[in-house]
Scaffold this motif. Structure first.
Motif, PDB file in Angstrom:
ATOM      1  N   PHE A   1       0.820  -1.219   0.000  1.00 49.33           N
ATOM      2  CA  PHE A   1       0.000   0.000   0.000  1.00 49.33           C
ATOM      3  C   PHE A   1       0.847   1.259   0.000  1.00 49.33           C
ATOM      4  O   PHE A   1       0.420   2.306  -0.490  1.00 49.33           O
ATOM      5  N   PHE A   2       2.051   1.171   0.592  1.00 50.45           N
ATOM      6  CA  PHE A   2       2.838   2.368   0.866  1.00 50.45           C
ATOM      7  C   PHE A   2       4.005   2.572  -0.088  1.00 50.45           C
ATOM      8  O   PHE A   2       4.783   3.506   0.085  1.00 50.45           O
ATOM      9  N   GLY A   3       4.132   1.719  -1.098  1.00 48.42           N
ATOM     10  CA  GLY A   3       5.241   1.853  -2.035  1.00 48.42           C
ATOM     11  C   GLY A   3       5.138   3.111  -2.882  1.00 48.42           C
ATOM     12  O   GLY A   3       4.043   3.477  -3.336  1.00 48.42           O
ATOM     13  N   SER A   4       6.247   3.793  -3.108  1.00 47.76           N
ATOM     14  CA  SER A   4       6.238   5.053  -3.855  1.00 47.76           C
ATOM     15  C   SER A   4       5.734   4.861  -5.278  1.00 47.76           C
ATOM     16  O   SER A   4       5.178   5.784  -5.876  1.00 47.76           O
ATOM     17  N   GLU A   5       5.904   3.644  -5.827  1.00 49.45           N
ATOM     18  CA  GLU A   5       5.457   3.402  -7.198  1.00 49.45           C
ATOM     19  C   GLU A   5       3.927   3.377  -7.305  1.00 49.45           C
ATOM     20  O   GLU A   5       3.377   3.445  -8.403  1.00 49.45           O
TER      21      GLU A   5
ATOM     22  N   LYS B   1     -24.162   5.067  13.024  1.00 45.82           N
ATOM     23  CA  LYS B   1     -23.656   5.968  14.057  1.00 45.82           C
ATOM     24  C   LYS B   1     -22.218   6.421  13.820  1.00 45.82           C
ATOM     25  O   LYS B   1     -21.863   7.569  14.113  1.00 45.82           O
ATOM     26  N   PHE B   2     -21.375   5.505  13.341  1.00 47.15           N
ATOM     27  CA  PHE B   2     -19.962   5.848  13.170  1.00 47.15           C
ATOM     28  C   PHE B   2     -19.291   4.881  12.206  1.00 47.15           C
ATOM     29  O   PHE B   2     -19.828   3.808  11.880  1.00 47.15           O
ATOM     30  N   SER B   3     -18.124   5.294  11.734  1.00 45.47           N
ATOM     31  CA  SER B   3     -17.303   4.417  10.900  1.00 45.47           C
ATOM     32  C   SER B   3     -15.865   4.484  11.384  1.00 45.47           C
ATOM     33  O   SER B   3     -15.423   5.492  11.950  1.00 45.47           O
ATOM     34  N   ILE B   4     -15.145   3.389  11.176  1.00 50.90           N
ATOM     35  CA  ILE B   4     -13.716   3.305  11.510  1.00 50.90           C
ATOM     36  C   ILE B   4     -12.996   2.816  10.263  1.00 50.90           C
ATOM     37  O   ILE B   4     -13.387   1.788   9.685  1.00 50.90           O
ATOM     38  N   GLY B   5     -11.978   3.523   9.834  1.00 52.29           N
ATOM     39  CA  GLY B   5     -11.236   3.107   8.651  1.00 52.29           C
ATOM     40  C   GLY B   5      -9.817   3.640   8.675  1.00 52.29           C
ATOM     41  O   GLY B   5      -9.469   4.495   9.502  1.00 52.29           O
ATOM     42  N   ILE B   6      -9.011   3.119   7.773  1.00 57.23           N
ATOM     43  CA  ILE B   6      -7.601   3.533   7.680  1.00 57.23           C
ATOM     44  C   ILE B   6      -7.295   3.930   6.248  1.00 57.23           C
ATOM     45  O   ILE B   6      -7.575   3.171   5.306  1.00 57.23           O
ATOM     46  N   PHE B   7      -6.727   5.122   6.080  1.00 55.87           N
ATOM     47  CA  PHE B   7      -6.224   5.558   4.790  1.00 55.87           C
ATOM     48  C   PHE B   7      -4.725   5.264   4.733  1.00 55.87           C
ATOM     49  O   PHE B   7      -3.979   5.683   5.616  1.00 55.87           O
ATOM     50  N   CYS B   8      -4.312   4.548   3.695  1.00 57.30           N
ATOM     51  CA  CYS B   8      -2.909   4.213   3.481  1.00 57.30           C
ATOM     52  C   CYS B   8      -2.412   5.039   2.296  1.00 57.30           C
ATOM     53  O   CYS B   8      -2.861   4.826   1.163  1.00 57.30           O
ATOM     54  N   LEU B   9      -1.496   5.968   2.551  1.00 65.50           N
ATOM     55  CA  LEU B   9      -1.053   6.901   1.522  1.00 65.50           C
ATOM     56  C   LEU B   9       0.414   6.678   1.176  1.00 65.50           C
ATOM     57  O   LEU B   9       1.283   6.772   2.054  1.00 65.50           O
ATOM     58  N   PRO B  10       0.727   6.395  -0.086  1.00 63.39           N
ATOM     59  CA  PRO B  10       2.129   6.365  -0.500  1.00 63.39           C
ATOM     60  C   PRO B  10       2.676   7.782  -0.565  1.00 63.39           C
ATOM     61  O   PRO B  10       1.902   8.754  -0.572  1.00 63.39           O
ATOM     62  N   PRO B  11       3.992   7.945  -0.619  1.00 57.33           N
ATOM     63  CA  PRO B  11       4.572   9.288  -0.660  1.00 57.33           C
ATOM     64  C   PRO B  11       4.039  10.103  -1.832  1.00 57.33           C
ATOM     65  O   PRO B  11       3.813   9.575  -2.922  1.00 57.33           O
ATOM     66  N   THR B  12       3.815  11.395  -1.586  1.00 59.77           N
ATOM     67  CA  THR B  12       3.340  12.418  -2.530  1.00 59.77           C
ATOM     68  C   THR B  12       1.851  12.328  -2.828  1.00 59.77           C
ATOM     69  O   THR B  12       1.313  13.196  -3.511  1.00 59.77           O
ATOM     70  N   SER B  13       1.157  11.311  -2.361  1.00 59.92           N
ATOM     71  CA  SER B  13      -0.278  11.209  -2.639  1.00 59.92           C
ATOM     72  C   SER B  13      -1.043  12.256  -1.835  1.00 59.92           C
ATOM     73  O   SER B  13      -0.595  12.711  -0.778  1.00 59.92           O
ATOM     74  N   VAL B  14      -2.211  12.623  -2.350  1.00 56.73           N
ATOM     75  CA  VAL B  14      -2.981  13.722  -1.760  1.00 56.73           C
ATOM     76  C   VAL B  14      -4.455  13.342  -1.651  1.00 56.73           C
ATOM     77  O   VAL B  14      -5.043  12.812  -2.603  1.00 56.73           O
ATOM     78  N   ILE B  15      -5.044  13.602  -0.494  1.00 58.96           N
ATOM     79  CA  ILE B  15      -6.504  13.589  -0.357  1.00 58.96           C
ATOM     80  C   ILE B  15      -6.926  15.052  -0.450  1.00 58.96           C
ATOM     81  O   ILE B  15      -6.635  15.845   0.450  1.00 58.96           O
ATOM     82  N   PRO B  16      -7.585  15.452  -1.540  1.00 62.00           N
ATOM     83  CA  PRO B  16      -7.865  16.879  -1.768  1.00 62.00           C
ATOM     84  C   PRO B  16      -8.775  17.486  -0.702  1.00 62.00           C
ATOM     85  O   PRO B  16      -9.418  16.774   0.081  1.00 62.00           O
TER      86      PRO B  16
END
Length: 270
Positions: free
Chosen positions: A79-83, A98-113
């Motif tokens: 998930f975390f590889g730069s490629e 009522k709620f949610s639980i989750g994990i965002f896995c971001l490789p380098p330089t990626s952006v959540i706008p």
């Protein structure tokens, strides 16, 4: 407090059920404790209803103590590889009304706008990595600024739907760090994540997004304050960097978020 008075009038004893609960809590994984805490914290909440300060503090404390190992993540996972950039991976641990639980896995330089969280209270815990976070709220002075702008500037010179926002955070964070918390109208309800290194963010949303209920994720263009302002606007020179103009946009075409099954410690929902 789990203590029963015995019939002989003594000091009392801990009930068998209470003992079982304590043993169960000791055996619980950090993920299970997070789930149970979320159930308690969001039990009486809904859109726009913020948990009490005590409950917010309780959930934040649980998240503050969590690590990547607690959710079965390693920095060397694909998930975390730069490629992989700009592909972002989302692991869903739980979601209910009522709620949610989750994990965002971001490789380098990626952006959540830049995006919003309508009617939500959101807890974000950076599990590892370095991330730049920019967040903002709608300005309480938006009407005053817009009226001034309309009188001072040719309306044709700025786009429809432009709204003034106040920047709350514009900094880099490196794990370990405290959980960030945003509220429906405060704390930076609209934010953008930029991965400076590979990052993992554990997110709790209460309540989660729901299109039928009008809680859909809205993205924004951001413009510097000076772009649509002049010397007549009512912001002191020293404060201009603390404001920006936002305008709604469609979901960015270059945003790629892929859902993948979560394979870390399981949650018991009994």
């Amino acid at each position: 407090m789990g203590i029963e008075q015995n019939s002989s009038g003594g000091k009392g004893k801990v009930s068998n059920e209470s003992k079982k609960n304590k043993r169960r809590q000791k055996r619980s994984s950090p993920v299970q404790r997070l789930y149970e805490t979320c159930k308690e914290v969001f039990a009486d909440c809904g859109p726009g209803i913020v948990p009490s300060p005590e409950k917010v503090e309780k959930l934040a404390a649980v998240l503050d103590g969590m690590t990547q190992a607690d959710v079965g993540l390693r920095k060397d996972m694909p998930f975390f590889g730069s490629e992989r950039a700009p592909i972002i991976t989302y692991l869903q641990l739980h979601e209910c009304d009522k709620f949610s639980i989750g994990i965002f896995c971001l490789p380098p330089t990626s952006v959540i706008p830049l995006h919003n969280h309508p009617g939500m209270t959101v807890f974000s815990k950076l599990l590892f990595g370095t991330m730049h976070i920019k967040s903002c709220d709608w300005s309480n002075e938006v009407d005053k600024f817009n009226n001034t702008m309309a009188n001072a500037i040719d309306p044709k010179s700025y786009p429809d739907g432009l709204r003034l926002a106040k920047i709350k955070v514009n900094s880099e964070f490196t794990a370990p760090c405290k959980t960030s918390i945003l509220y429906p109208a405060d704390g930076g309800n609209m934010h953008r994540f930029t991965a400076k290194t590979a990052c993992a963010v554990l997110d709790v949303l209460g309540p989660p997004y729901c299109d039928p209920d009008g809680r859909h994720c809205q993205y924004y263009y951001e413009f510097p304050f000076a772009k649509f302002s002049d010397e007549n606007t009512l912001v002191p020179e020293e404060d201009k960097e603390r404001y920006a103009w936002l305008m709604e946009r469609e979901t960015p075409e270059d945003l790629s978020v892929v859902g993948v099954s979560y394979n870390g410690p399981k949650i018991s929902k009994k």
